[in-house]
Structure formats: C-alpha cells, structure tokens
Design an enzyme around this catalytic site. Structure first.
Site, PDB file in Angstrom:
ATOM      1  N   ASP A  28       0.893  -1.286   0.013  1.00  0.00           N
ATOM      2  CA  ASP A  28       0.034  -0.012   0.017  1.00  0.00           C
ATOM      3  C   ASP A  28       0.946   1.160   0.023  1.00  0.00           C
ATOM      4  O   ASP A  28       1.743   1.516   0.821  1.00  0.00           O
ATOM      5  CB  ASP A  28      -0.862  -0.037   1.249  1.00  0.00           C
ATOM      6  N   ASP A  29       0.782   2.099  -1.042  1.00  0.00           N
ATOM      7  CA  ASP A  29       1.174   3.330  -0.928  1.00  0.00           C
ATOM      8  C   ASP A  29       2.676   3.501  -1.078  1.00  0.00           C
ATOM      9  O   ASP A  29       3.375   4.342  -0.377  1.00  0.00           O
ATOM     10  CB  ASP A  29       0.930   4.275   0.146  1.00  0.00           C
ATOM     11  N   CYS A  66      -6.160   3.559  -3.767  1.00  0.00           N
ATOM     12  CA  CYS A  66      -6.385   2.279  -3.308  1.00  0.00           C
ATOM     13  C   CYS A  66      -7.621   1.469  -3.632  1.00  0.00           C
ATOM     14  O   CYS A  66      -7.550   0.293  -3.960  1.00  0.00           O
ATOM     15  CB  CYS A  66      -6.351   2.517  -1.676  1.00  0.00           C
ATOM     16  N   ARG A  70      -8.088  -1.888  -5.761  1.00  0.00           N
ATOM     17  CA  ARG A  70      -8.479  -3.101  -5.246  1.00  0.00           C
ATOM     18  C   ARG A  70      -9.580  -3.769  -5.961  1.00  0.00           C
ATOM     19  O   ARG A  70      -9.845  -5.032  -5.947  1.00  0.00           O
ATOM     20  CB  ARG A  70      -8.722  -2.894  -3.791  1.00  0.00           C
ATOM     21  N   LYS A 123      -6.107  -5.588   4.331  1.00  0.00           N
ATOM     22  CA  LYS A 123      -7.009  -4.074   3.906  1.00  0.00           C
ATOM     23  C   LYS A 123      -7.865  -4.806   2.989  1.00  0.00           C
ATOM     24  O   LYS A 123      -7.612  -5.612   1.847  1.00  0.00           O
ATOM     25  CB  LYS A 123      -5.992  -3.126   3.387  1.00  0.00           C
ATOM     26  N   HIS A 125     -11.325  -2.586   1.666  1.00  0.00           N
ATOM     27  CA  HIS A 125     -11.401  -1.292   1.108  1.00  0.00           C
ATOM     28  C   HIS A 125     -12.272  -1.599  -0.100  1.00  0.00           C
ATOM     29  O   HIS A 125     -11.868  -0.540  -1.032  1.00  0.00           O
ATOM     30  CB  HIS A 125     -10.148  -0.834   1.166  1.00  0.00           C
ATOM     31  N   HIS A 207       1.738   2.411   3.962  1.00  0.00           N
ATOM     32  CA  HIS A 207       0.569   3.460   4.062  1.00  0.00           C
ATOM     33  C   HIS A 207       0.927   4.189   5.333  1.00  0.00           C
ATOM     34  O   HIS A 207       1.403   3.667   6.400  1.00  0.00           O
ATOM     35  CB  HIS A 207      -0.775   2.861   3.930  1.00  0.00           C
ATOM     36  N   ASP A 312      -0.562  -1.051  -4.842  1.00  0.00           N
ATOM     37  CA  ASP A 312      -1.920  -0.373  -5.234  1.00  0.00           C
ATOM     38  C   ASP A 312      -1.950   0.881  -6.073  1.00  0.00           C
ATOM     39  O   ASP A 312      -2.818   1.297  -6.719  1.00  0.00           O
ATOM     40  CB  ASP A 312      -2.946  -0.343  -3.927  1.00  0.00           C
ATOM     41  N   ASN A 313      -0.834   1.762  -5.791  1.00  0.00           N
ATOM     42  CA  ASN A 313      -0.614   3.056  -6.370  1.00  0.00           C
ATOM     43  C   ASN A 313       0.687   3.356  -6.167  1.00  0.00           C
ATOM     44  O   ASN A 313       1.519   2.677  -5.501  1.00  0.00           O
ATOM     45  CB  ASN A 313      -1.655   3.991  -5.854  1.00  0.00           C
ATOM     46  N   LYS A 353       0.540   9.065  -6.456  1.00  0.00           N
ATOM     47  CA  LYS A 353      -0.774   8.428  -6.057  1.00  0.00           C
ATOM     48  C   LYS A 353      -1.801   9.640  -6.364  1.00  0.00           C
ATOM     49  O   LYS A 353      -1.392  10.752  -6.285  1.00  0.00           O
ATOM     50  CB  LYS A 353      -0.904   7.989  -4.485  1.00  0.00           C
TER      51      LYS A 353
END
Length: 529
Positions: A28-29, A66, A70, A123, A125, A207, A312-313, A353
């Site tokens: 993540d991130d 995110c 997903r 996660k 989401h 993240h 995710d990004n 992002k």
C-alpha cells in the site's frame, strides 16, 4: 446455491487437481523504486529472492489509488465496471456506487467454485457489511480483515471470518506481523482439506501513519541525513540501470518543482527519521512475507505456488500530520513521510498516487512460480494491468469465469492471461489501456501516452503544503519509447495523435461508465451538504 449453469462446478473441481496455489500480495502507498530489486533503500531480501526465482515486470499498471485498484484487482474489471470509479461515496451511478457491484465476481468467488480454499488478509476497502461486501460475503472461506483507518498498533479494528477478532497478545500487536501468523493458519486449513489455496494478502505497509518497531527504525536511522532525496534519487536511478529495470538511455525526471532542494531543508534529522520509519515498515513487510514463504517451503508447497507481488498506487505525497508534534514511528503518532520522500520513492517517474503520471499508475510487479515460469530471474517489459491478474488466475487454476452468478449477469473480464509470458516471454497483449480517477485521465496505446491532470487536484496538491505546484489541465502527449519518464510533452507537435487517443479515451469512458469528474464531484459536494 450459486447459479452457475449445468455441471460447471463439478468440471472446475476436476480440473483444479494439480493446479498451483496462488498467493497474491498487495502493498500500500509505495513507490516504484522502494523495494530492493527495483532500486530501493529498504532491505527486501525476500522480495528480491522471489524476483530471482521469477519475473520482474517493469511496465505493469494499477489504477492510481487504493479503492479503484483493489476493485480492479479483485474482479478483473476496470474500477468503474466494478462500481468503484472513485472512492467509498455513492454518487448516484453504478460506476460510482462506492462498493463492489453484484454484476462482478471476485477472485475468491471464482476460485472457490473451482475447488480452491480461498482466504483474504488485511486491507479490504471495496465495501462494507452494510452493503453486503465483506470477504466472507464475497467468496472467501477465511478472512482476517479490518474496517477503520490504518493503525499498525491498533488490534480491535479487525474481524476474523466476519466476527470481531480478539487479539491474544494486545501488548505486542503489530499488524504486519499478525499478517503472516494468520496466513500460516489459513494455509494449513487448505492442507487439511486437501485443496489448493488462493490467498489475497493486502498489507498496510507502507501506508501512513509511520508506525514501526523501535529496533527496526534504529536499523535505518542516520542513513539518509547526509544524502537527502536529491543524492538518493540519483543513486537509485543508477542502481535501476545496473539492475536492468530501466534502460541506459532513460532520463531521470527532474525533482518535482514543489519539493525543495535537500541543501535548503531544515530539520534534516526529522526528515531522516521519517524515511527511517518508512523503510522499517517495508523491511517488516518483507520479513512477514518471508515467514509465509518459509512455511510454504517447509510444507513442500513453494515449488507449485504462484506468487504475485504488486502495489496499489504510486508513492503518497499527502501531508498527513505535518502539524503534529509526536515523534514519527511511535503508537501515539499519526504522520506521513510527505511529498519530498514520495518524489524519491517514485524514481525515475513524475507525479504520485491520485494522478495518472507514471509515478501514480506504474507498479513494480513480481511473479514467481518455480514450476510454471521458464528462465527465472528475467525482467519483462510486456505491458500489463491489474485486470490481467484475474485472467491469469482463471487460466492457471482451471477455473471458469461465469456468465451468470447468484442470478446476476456478470460483466465479462477485461484481462489477458500472463501465462504465455511465464512460459515464452511474450504474449499478444492489450491494444490500449485507459485510466480515470478524480478527473485524472490517461490513455496508453503502443508507444504513445496521453494524460491530463484535473484542476481540482492542483488545489489538493497545494493543500499538501507545496504552493509552487503548477496547473496542468490540458492533454499532454508522451512518446513512451523515447521518453518513458514523461519529460517532453509532444501534444503541440502531434495534434492528430492527441485527437485519436482522446477519441479512444471517450469510447472507453462510455464503455465503463466514467463521466466528467466535475459532474460527479458536484453530486458528491451536494450530498455532503
């Protein structure tokens, strides 16, 4: 009982015999260059080892943020087709409903029907229980998941198989470490049932907030204070050349004009600490993945397990906690590492992002599968996208993607299997990719990429504390063969290409339900009132 059509479930079960386990890992991130085998400063020997036993994909794409990513990853559709064209709010159209629609199927639903034990970690989401969209309701036999904002030290936000999870040792809880403990149990459940497994492990790392164990932070303290982001970007770029993930003829995107030169920065020790915690988070994730891999090896399953790792990004420039006094890394803190370090993380690309520059949508992707990948240790520049993960899982598992599911007509998947790349190095790929998130748009076709940034995001960009950000709202055109880091805008010299690609974008937007962001944004603002 699922409405699948005559005999489909039985035939899929028969074909699943001998098929690989599938472990899908999402971080993540994180930026494109943050793991070691893509040039990063964090120590990631496990991911680097997976790359040596598999393939590094250098032109693989996500959906810039995110929730959209997903949704796309889980369904094999573009985010708007799955219901998450934006984020969690319902803005009045199916494409912007804020949760997975019942006209799509998840990887859990498809692979469980093919005889797989399915599990989800971390996660989620893509919806909540009120909307009927939680892992235990969308195809996963086992799940350890959370609702609520990210907090690595907070244990009472998790569910286990749809019910509140009681942490056995609250005083020592750290979410990254709990991921592998739960994963090992789920893998053993599959073994007891004599089934191959599909596991989706969605880590919080890296993240915000910056949360890590003190000993992990100490490992990295002081490494960055005498180098700073300017020198480190140059160092990473050179490592990327040596590693073969970028070509020698590439140019490093200049430092973001909103980021100050390192020599001008005050509080260098604080900036060093932020990067130390960030690297500690990645380091902890790598060790957690290592414990899962070690268990697979111990139980004789690693050779026939297909492992994916992707993000995710791109790196996150958000100014979370800029005015808070707590020391980054501690349970009491809630701080991000901010735009200057995000600019480093996305080396050699631009933007972040949210945006559709390569720094927002390009992910490092690793695929490792000893029994299924020929010539391990190679890199691949084959263009790929999140939607290809569903297609690949269906292909290698012996599953069938349904036309109807639970009485609903299902949107056909958009992806193409990566298995030919595993076996031969090439495949007949996608002709065109398109993106839209918060009005940030892009089209990639052949060597050409058309992109634009929505003006409201410039206001957001400035709100992060960097008022020098420019305003870019018109289409920009880049030659991705000659200029993959998007330095030279060719829109004025090739108006015919701009027009053709803009037409491609319009057709895609109509197909998936993407609408001009000003309309959606206005609806959202009206609802909030």
């Amino acid at each position: 009982m699922m409405a699948l059509g005559g005999g489909w479930a039985a035939s899929a079960l028969a074909r699943s015999a001998g098929r690989p386990n599938i472990l899908l890992i999402l971080s993540d991130d994180m930026g494109w260059s943050d793991i070691g085998c893509f040039g990063g400063d964090a120590e990631t020997p496990v991911l680097d080892g997976l790359a040596k036993r598999g393939i590094r994909f250098t032109q693989f794409y996500n959906s810039a943020r995110c929730m959209p990513t997903r949704a796309s990853l889980l369904t094999g559709l573009h985010p708007h087709q799955a219901g998450i064209g934006h984020m969690a709010g319902d803005w009045g159209t199916p494409a912007y409903s804020g949760h997975l629609l019942d006209t799509c199927v998840t990887l859990g639903e498809v692979l469980r029907t093919a005889g797989y034990h399915t599990s989800q970690l971390g996660k989620w989401h893509v919806g909540n229980r009120k909307k009927g969209v939680m892992p235990d309701l969308r195809g996963f036999d086992r799940s350890w998941t959370r609702e609520g904002k990210v907090d690595y030290f907070k244990h009472d936000i998790y569910e286990l198989d749809g019910k509140p999870w009681v942490c056995p040792d609250p005083g020592s809880f750290y979410s990254t470490e709990e991921m592998d403990r739960q994963a090992v149990g789920f893998i053993d459940d599959a073994r007891k049932q004599d089934k191959p497994f599909f596991m989706y492990a969605a880590y919080d790392a890296a993240h915000w907030p910056l949360h890590a164990r003190p000993e992990d932070i100490e490992k990295y303290r002081g490494r960055f204070i005498n180098r700073g982001w300017d020198k480190m970007r140059a160092e990473r770029f050179e490592r990327q050349r040596e590693l073969g993930v970028v070509s020698r003829n590439w140019k490093l995107q200049p430092r973001d004009p909103a980021v100050p030169a390192w020599d001008e920065v005050k509080e260098k020790e604080l900036w060093d600490l932020k990067m130390a915690v960030y690297c500690a988070q990645i380091d902890a994730m790598d060790r957690s993945i290592g414990r899962i891999v070690a268990h697979l090896k111990k139980t004789g399953q690693l050779e026939n397990t297909l492992v994916f790792f992707l993000q995710d990004n791109g790196a996150c420039p958000e100014g979370i906690g800029q005015k808070r006094a707590e020391e980054p890394g501690t349970p009491e803190s809630y701080v991000a590492y901010h735009m200057p370090w995000a600019n480093l993380s996305n080396t050699p690309f631009k933007l972040y992002k949210h945006f559709t520059g390569e720094g927002g949508i390009r992910t490092p992707m690793i695929a490792a599968w000893p029994k299924g990948i020929a010539k391990p240790g190679r890199t691949s520049s084959e263009l790929g996208h999140l939607v290809d993960i569903m297609a690949t899982c269906v292909d290698v598992s012996g599953a069938m993607y349904p036309r109807n599911f639970n009485g609903k007509k299902i949107t056909p998947m958009e992806g193409l299997s990566l298995d030919p790349v595993f076996k031969t190095g090439t495949r007949k790929g996608h002709e065109v990719f398109c993106w839209e998130h918060e009005g940030n748009r892009a089209v990639r076709k052949g060597k050409w990429k058309l992109m634009s940034r929505y003006e409201d995001d410039v206001k957001l960009y400035q709100a992060w504390g960097f008022p020098k950000a420019g305003r870019t709202v018109e289409w920009e055109l880049y030659d991705m063969e000659a200029d993959p880091t998007e330095i030279h805008d060719l829109s004025s010299s090739h108006p015919e290409v701009v027009a053709a690609l803009a037409k491609e974008y319009g057709a895609w937007a109509e197909q998936v339900g993407a609408v001009p962001y000003a309309e959606i944004s206005a609806k959202g603002k009206k609802k909030k009132k």
